[in-house]
Design an enzyme around this catalytic site. Structure first.
Site: not given
Ligand code: GAL
Length: 682
Positions: A351, A308, A300, A106, A144-145
């Site tokens: 996760h 991770w 989040e 990603r 995102n981030e």
């Protein structure tokens, strides 16, 4: 009613349609009020360039709306589909050693790529056109981030953009040469065309080039964000956010915070690390401070384990709840998670999610339901007892500046200093005394504070040092080691480190640095830096410093502690200068935790700040006041006993003498507000 939102990232595209119906039923059971949708949906929304498919997202939004769940709609630009790289390989990012990052994971885009930005524009225009008036919408979630995986890109496209950025900043190449100090090592440039991003070099790269590239990289990501926000604001009046990542070095969040309508944050403290609650407390205080004290969104966190780390500890029973209340206590108006349903596919399948692989007959799901019900009940409180929308007030601030962070951690520096760990040491000492702490920029408005601590403010502008020095005239200023060593161009402030006007305000200057010696490092073998013995009444006796030390020259200040051993023996370590209406302290090392806590206690008293009285005995208790409520959270392994009376907003019971089990939380109301101390009605 001020809602405390509950929910998280919802990725229905990973699941067959029938699962969606179960999702909304379970969301209802859990009290989910907000879902973040579409974060990684670009390939699904635009499977081929220019071919859009919104039907499925229409269904998702309609379904959520029909079930009373509000939507934080993402712009889906965080992860481009593979066709972008196949057709435009120049959109792929390149590392400093020249490795091109490929598709199949990603975030594989170069932030400066005009092609990426154009495809983003096309997509976002369509998303905004289609959904701006959708009744489910509550908030826009841009990208995102930003910078999470690719914060700096060194490709040719980025190189060209960097040159443009430099041209706009310096105008003429001789100015760049002067500011970058290219007289050193034959680095002089004849034109902007010769300038490169700081790609891998034989040895140390030019420090100012590195710093400018850090600034440029943060600005490029911000330009991506701005372009998306511009499209949204043209068609929608709903608030806009993008999720921050706590103390994230690559992105200067002060610049960004001014451009979001509400600050939001993603935080994943490690359940296996005993320092996590204290560190997370600092992150939450930063988020509140970035928004100028306004409530923020915990966008989040993980319900239990992440996937991770090398080893991924599950949260202990009750820990998800305890850490969620920590965020609420420190100003959050949303408790959201990554992610709603734990994935069965892909690299995040291990996760945790709010709906675990094992379903609803599980410890985790029961905790999810309990927390959702509690937050819904708390959302219904109003007046003095309202939690959502209320504020945390503080008379203490720590300065934080990204330039100094980038600068002090550059190679070829006096020693290895972690900027954030240094801030953490001070923050922890303050919060362990029950004090509320804000973060401020060193050139920000300090007038609301009685005590300001400026640790390791390495690369300081004249305006910043002036602002700090002026504060010392009326408030209590504490300056920590490694401050104002250079200006904002990383040119050393000559004639004694610290320089004017801090030298006058604090009555000291620094002759030489003397961090713990490398030879000792080798001798200790373990990499443990030896401590430097100190003594002084501010520490209540013998203590130790670490990380850094300086030969400090005193001109007009009182010496309150000295180094006691070796070459530094007898040299001042802590000084204080009385000013007209305040005081200027200087600390030439980083005292170890117990000593730092004692020092901070003295400094707070000096600033006229009364320390809160004890709220509990035993356990490892965090106490935070927000609005009219006092949050008490036990992070320890033993029970604590509450020493104050009031009513627990969660259970309605009286708190005096109550035992608070590990991971236990009480929210005491009413709080006695008269004297500004963090205690419930006694
Ligand atoms: C965040 C990210 C999420 C998810 C999560 C896992 O960095 O925004 O998409 O990957 O981490 O912890």
């Amino acid at each position: 009613m001020m809602t405390i939102w509950y929910g998280g990232d919802y990725n229905p595209e990973q699941w067959p349609r029938e699962v969606w119906d179960e999702d909304v039923q379970l969301m209802d059971r859990a009290g989910v009020s907000l879902a973040t949708v579409g974060v990684f949906s670009w390939a699904r929304l635009e499977p081929r360039q220019g071919e859009y498919d919104f039907g499925w997202l229409d269904d998702v939004l309609d379904l959520l709306h029909a079930n009373g769940v509000r939507v934080d709609l993402a712009t889906a630009t965080a992860s481009p589909p593979p066709w972008l790289a196949a057709r435009y390989p120049e959109t792929l990012p390149v590392t400093e050693v020249g490795v091109t990052l490929s598709v199949g994971s990603r975030q594989q885009y170069c932030p400066s790529s005009p092609v990426y930005r154009e495809r983003v524009r096309e997509l976002v225009v369509r998303i905004v056109d289609r959904y701006a008036d959708h009744p489910a919408l509550e908030l826009w979630h841009v990208n995102n981030e930003y910078g999470c995986h690719v914060s700096h890109c060194y490709c040719d496209v980025s190189a060209a953009a960097f040159r443009e950025w430099l041209r706009a900043k310096y105008g003429r190449i001789d100015k760049l040469n002067r500011v970058w100090g290219t007289a050193f090592w034959s680095q002089g440039y004849g034109s902007f065309k010769e300038v490169m991003p700081p790609r891998a070099t034989p040895t140390f790269r030019n420090p100012t080039q590195l710093l400018d590239f850090d600034r440029f990289s943060s600005d490029e990501l911000l330009a991506c964000y701005r372009a998306e926000v511009g499209i949204i604001r043209g068609r929608s009046s709903l608030p806009v956010t993008t999720n921050f990542m706590g103390f994230f070095k690559p992105v200067d969040y002060w610049a960004w915070a001014a451009e979001v309508d509400i600050v939001s944050d993603d935080t994943y403290p490690d359940p296996a690390d005993p320092d996590s609650p204290a560190y997370a407390a600092m992150v939450r205080d930063l988020m509140r401070s970035l928004g100028g004290g306004a409530p923020w969104l915990l966008m989040e966190q993980s319900p239990s384990a992440v996937n991770w780390r090398r080893q991924n500890a599950a949260k202990a029973p009750g820990q998800m709840r305890a850490w969620s209340y920590q965020a609420v206590a420190r100003g959050a108006d949303a408790i959201l998670f990554f992610q709603w349903r734990q994935s069965a596919i892909g690299s995040e399948k291990f996760h945790s999610g709010l709906v675990p692989h094992s379903g609803t007959d599980t410890r985790l799901w029961r905790e999810v339901e309990q927390l959702g019900q509690e937050l819904a009940a708390l959302s219904g409180r109003f007046g003095d007892e309202a939690i959502g929308g209320s504020r945390v007030s503080s008379t203490v601030a720590i300065t934080l500046d990204w330039d100094s962070w980038w600068a002090i951690e550059q190679p070829a520096s006096p020693t290895d200093v972690s900027y954030v760990q240094t801030l953490f040491a001070w923050h922890r000492a303050l919060t362990s005394l029950g004090l509320a702490v804000d973060f401020v920029r060193s050139d920000g408005d300090l007038s609301g504070y009685r005590l300001v601590i400026a640790p390791a403010h390495f690369a300081a502008t004249d305006a910043q040092v002036q602002n700090l020095a002026s504060f010392a005239e009326t408030g209590t200023l504490v300056v920590g080691f490694g401050t104002a060593i250079t200006d904002e161009n990383l040119h050393v402030r000559l004639g004694g480190y610290l320089g004017e006007p801090l030298r006058r305000a604090l009555g000291v200057w620094i002759e030489e640095f003397a961090p713990p010696a490398a030879a000792d490092l080798q001798r200790f073998g373990s990499g443990k830096v030896p401590a430097l013995p100190l003594d002084g009444e501010v520490f209540g006796g013998p203590a130790a410093g670490h990380v850094w030390a300086e030969y400090l020259r005193v001109e007009d200040a009182e010496t309150l502690a000295t180094f006691t051993d070796g070459a530094l023996g007898g040299w001042p370590a802590v000084t204080r200068r009385q000013t007209g209406g305040g005081a200027g302290w200087y600390v030439a090392t980083l005292p170890e935790p117990v000593a730092l806590r004692r020092l901070v206690e003295q400094v707070a008293l000096d600033a006229g700040i009364e320390l809160p009285s004890a709220v509990a005995s035993g356990g490892q208790v965090e106490v935070v006041r927000r609005g009219g409520s006092l949050f008490v959270i036990n992070h320890g392994a033993d029970d604590a006993e509450l020493l104050v009376d009031g009513t627990d907003a969660l259970t309605g019971t009286s708190t005096l003498g109550m035992r608070l089990a590990p991971q236990g939380v009480v929210i005491i109301v009413p709080v006695h507000v008269g004297d500004g101390r963090d205690r419930a009605a006694l």
